[in-house]
Design a protein around this motif. Structure first.
Motif, mmCIF file in Angstrom:
data_model
loop_
_atom_site.group_PDB
_atom_site.id
_atom_site.type_symbol
_atom_site.label_atom_id
_atom_site.label_comp_id
_atom_site.label_asym_id
_atom_site.label_seq_id
_atom_site.Cartn_x
_atom_site.Cartn_y
_atom_site.Cartn_z
ATOM 1 N N ALA A 123 0.710 -1.380 -0.218
ATOM 2 C CA ALA A 123 -0.072 0.059 -0.059
ATOM 3 C C ALA A 123 0.843 1.203 0.108
ATOM 4 C CB ALA A 123 -0.881 0.029 1.221
ATOM 5 N N GLU A 124 1.915 1.250 0.669
ATOM 6 C CA GLU A 124 3.110 2.379 0.916
ATOM 7 C C GLU A 124 3.379 2.731 -0.587
ATOM 8 O OE1 GLU A 124 7.076 3.571 2.842
ATOM 9 O OE2 GLU A 124 5.659 2.363 4.090
ATOM 10 N N VAL A 125 4.028 1.528 -1.225
ATOM 11 C CA VAL A 125 4.653 1.993 -2.583
ATOM 12 C C VAL A 125 3.367 2.209 -3.460
ATOM 13 C CG1 VAL A 125 5.789 0.573 -4.571
ATOM 14 C CG2 VAL A 125 6.377 0.072 -2.136
ATOM 15 N N GLU A 126 2.180 1.727 -3.580
ATOM 16 C CA GLU A 126 1.203 2.289 -4.380
ATOM 17 C C GLU A 126 0.866 3.840 -4.305
ATOM 18 O OE1 GLU A 126 -2.188 -0.684 -5.538
ATOM 19 O OE2 GLU A 126 -1.323 -1.330 -3.483
ATOM 20 N N LYS A 127 0.795 4.207 -3.033
ATOM 21 C CA LYS A 127 0.588 5.553 -2.586
ATOM 22 C C LYS A 127 1.715 6.473 -3.052
ATOM 23 C CE LYS A 127 0.051 8.498 1.229
ATOM 24 N NZ LYS A 127 0.647 8.987 2.528
ATOM 25 N N GLU A 172 1.494 6.692 -6.806
ATOM 26 C CA GLU A 172 0.315 7.529 -7.133
ATOM 27 C C GLU A 172 0.732 9.061 -7.187
ATOM 28 O OE1 GLU A 172 -3.065 6.720 -5.073
ATOM 29 O OE2 GLU A 172 -3.236 4.564 -5.690
ATOM 30 N N VAL A 173 1.475 9.342 -5.928
ATOM 31 C CA VAL A 173 1.944 10.919 -5.596
ATOM 32 C C VAL A 173 2.947 11.199 -6.880
ATOM 33 C CG1 VAL A 173 3.020 12.249 -4.163
ATOM 34 C CG2 VAL A 173 1.348 10.899 -3.273
ATOM 35 N N ALA A 174 3.776 10.287 -7.167
ATOM 36 C CA ALA A 174 5.032 10.523 -8.074
ATOM 37 C C ALA A 174 4.313 10.697 -9.452
ATOM 38 C CB ALA A 174 5.930 9.579 -8.098
ATOM 39 N N LEU A 175 3.291 9.870 -9.658
ATOM 40 C CA LEU A 175 2.771 10.203 -11.139
ATOM 41 C C LEU A 175 1.889 11.249 -11.337
ATOM 42 C CD1 LEU A 175 2.230 8.567 -13.843
ATOM 43 C CD2 LEU A 175 0.383 7.274 -12.788
ATOM 44 N N PRO A 210 9.529 15.594 -21.610
ATOM 45 C CA PRO A 210 9.382 15.635 -19.989
ATOM 46 C C PRO A 210 10.929 15.112 -19.737
ATOM 47 C CG PRO A 210 8.290 13.777 -20.915
ATOM 48 C CD PRO A 210 8.491 14.820 -22.136
ATOM 49 N N THR A 211 11.378 15.116 -18.521
ATOM 50 C CA THR A 211 12.560 14.675 -17.968
ATOM 51 C C THR A 211 12.520 12.944 -18.016
ATOM 52 O OG1 THR A 211 11.828 14.298 -15.682
ATOM 53 C CG2 THR A 211 12.850 16.573 -16.240
ATOM 54 N N ASP A 212 13.648 12.651 -18.100
ATOM 55 C CA ASP A 212 13.660 10.932 -18.091
ATOM 56 C C ASP A 212 12.881 10.537 -16.962
ATOM 57 O OD1 ASP A 212 15.322 11.088 -20.128
ATOM 58 O OD2 ASP A 212 17.198 10.613 -19.342
ATOM 59 N N ASP A 213 12.929 10.656 -15.862
ATOM 60 C CA ASP A 213 12.365 10.391 -14.701
ATOM 61 C C ASP A 213 10.867 10.589 -14.863
ATOM 62 O OD1 ASP A 213 14.532 9.942 -13.219
ATOM 63 O OD2 ASP A 213 14.390 11.405 -11.866
ATOM 64 N N ASP A 214 10.520 11.582 -15.326
ATOM 65 C CA ASP A 214 8.932 11.822 -15.705
ATOM 66 C C ASP A 214 8.529 10.949 -16.544
ATOM 67 O OD1 ASP A 214 8.636 13.922 -13.714
ATOM 68 O OD2 ASP A 214 8.796 15.657 -14.968
ATOM 69 N N ALA A 215 9.269 10.769 -18.076
ATOM 70 C CA ALA A 215 8.808 9.840 -18.751
ATOM 71 C C ALA A 215 8.674 8.400 -18.241
ATOM 72 C CB ALA A 215 10.010 9.975 -19.884
ATOM 73 N N THR A 216 9.714 8.051 -17.323
ATOM 74 C CA THR A 216 9.531 6.585 -16.730
ATOM 75 C C THR A 216 8.206 6.358 -16.048
ATOM 76 O OG1 THR A 216 12.048 6.673 -16.579
ATOM 77 C CG2 THR A 216 10.809 5.123 -15.406
ATOM 78 N N LEU A 217 8.027 7.509 -15.308
ATOM 79 C CA LEU A 217 6.662 7.425 -14.343
ATOM 80 C C LEU A 217 5.719 7.285 -15.364
ATOM 81 C CD1 LEU A 217 7.640 10.049 -11.667
ATOM 82 C CD2 LEU A 217 7.047 7.706 -11.328
ATOM 83 N N LEU A 218 5.400 8.101 -16.604
ATOM 84 C CA LEU A 218 4.341 8.111 -17.311
ATOM 85 C C LEU A 218 4.065 6.924 -18.116
ATOM 86 C CD1 LEU A 218 4.558 11.910 -18.400
ATOM 87 C CD2 LEU A 218 2.876 11.099 -16.726
ATOM 88 N N ALA A 219 5.099 6.167 -18.270
ATOM 89 C CA ALA A 219 5.423 5.004 -19.236
ATOM 90 C C ALA A 219 5.083 3.872 -18.265
ATOM 91 C CB ALA A 219 6.609 4.941 -19.946
ATOM 92 N N PRO A 269 11.647 6.599 -10.054
ATOM 93 C CA PRO A 269 11.936 7.642 -9.240
ATOM 94 C C PRO A 269 10.657 8.221 -8.441
ATOM 95 C CG PRO A 269 11.806 7.894 -11.822
ATOM 96 C CD PRO A 269 11.402 6.448 -11.264
ATOM 97 N N GLY A 270 11.087 8.539 -7.209
ATOM 98 C CA GLY A 270 10.194 9.078 -6.414
ATOM 99 C C GLY A 270 9.292 8.108 -5.675
#
Length: 147
Positions: free
Chosen positions: A86-90, A93-96, A117-126, A143-144
């Motif tokens: 649950a913590e990782v899921e939360k 969600e916040v990072a995304l 977007p930055t590489d981190d943001d692209a990773t999160l979005l994909a 990331p995050g």
């Protein structure tokens, strides 16, 4: 998804209750035989067998107690894993949400100019998220997102 710890704890309590009942029954066997006042070779043989049965019943009771303890420990481990998931899921969600906000700002700020977007943001979005509550969340490396 990985077991209902409340059900496990209830079953452990049932096992403990059964263990207590077995101990009571084992004591009643001897008490009832002694109350008869029977004597002789057959009575001695019966007492010997009942003492063995009493010992066996007490061994079974001890195994019930051990099983109950194992079940309670397992339930605690299940609860811990569920909390970690649950913590990782939360965190995901916040990072995304933050990545989406940053990307939206980039596009709005540059009006018509494409900004990647930055590489981190692209990773999160994909990232394709596992199902909610799945143990695969414990292997997520984004990331995050804490582990």
């Amino acid at each position: 998804m990985y077991g209902d710890s409340a059900v496990m704890r209830r079953r452990a309590a049932e096992l403990r209750d059964q263990a207590a009942e077995l101990r009571v029954i084992s004591d009643q066997l001897i008490t009832q035989l002694d109350a008869i006042g029977w004597s002789g070779r057959a009575a001695t043989s019966m007492r010997t067998r009942l003492q063995q049965r009493r010992s066996e019943l007490r061994d079974v009771a001890a195994r019930h107690d051990a099983a109950a303890e194992s079940m309670v420990k397992h339930a605690a481990e299940v609860d811990l894993l569920k909390e970690q998931i649950a913590e990782v899921e939360k965190d995901h969600e916040v990072a995304l949400a933050e990545a989406r906000t940053r990307v939206a700002r980039l596009h709005n700020a540059e009006e018509g100019v494409r900004v990647d977007p930055t590489d981190d943001d692209a990773t999160l979005l994909a990232f394709e998220a596992p199902p909610a509550g799945h143990k695969a969340w414990l292997e997520v490396d984004l990331p995050g997102v804490s582990q």
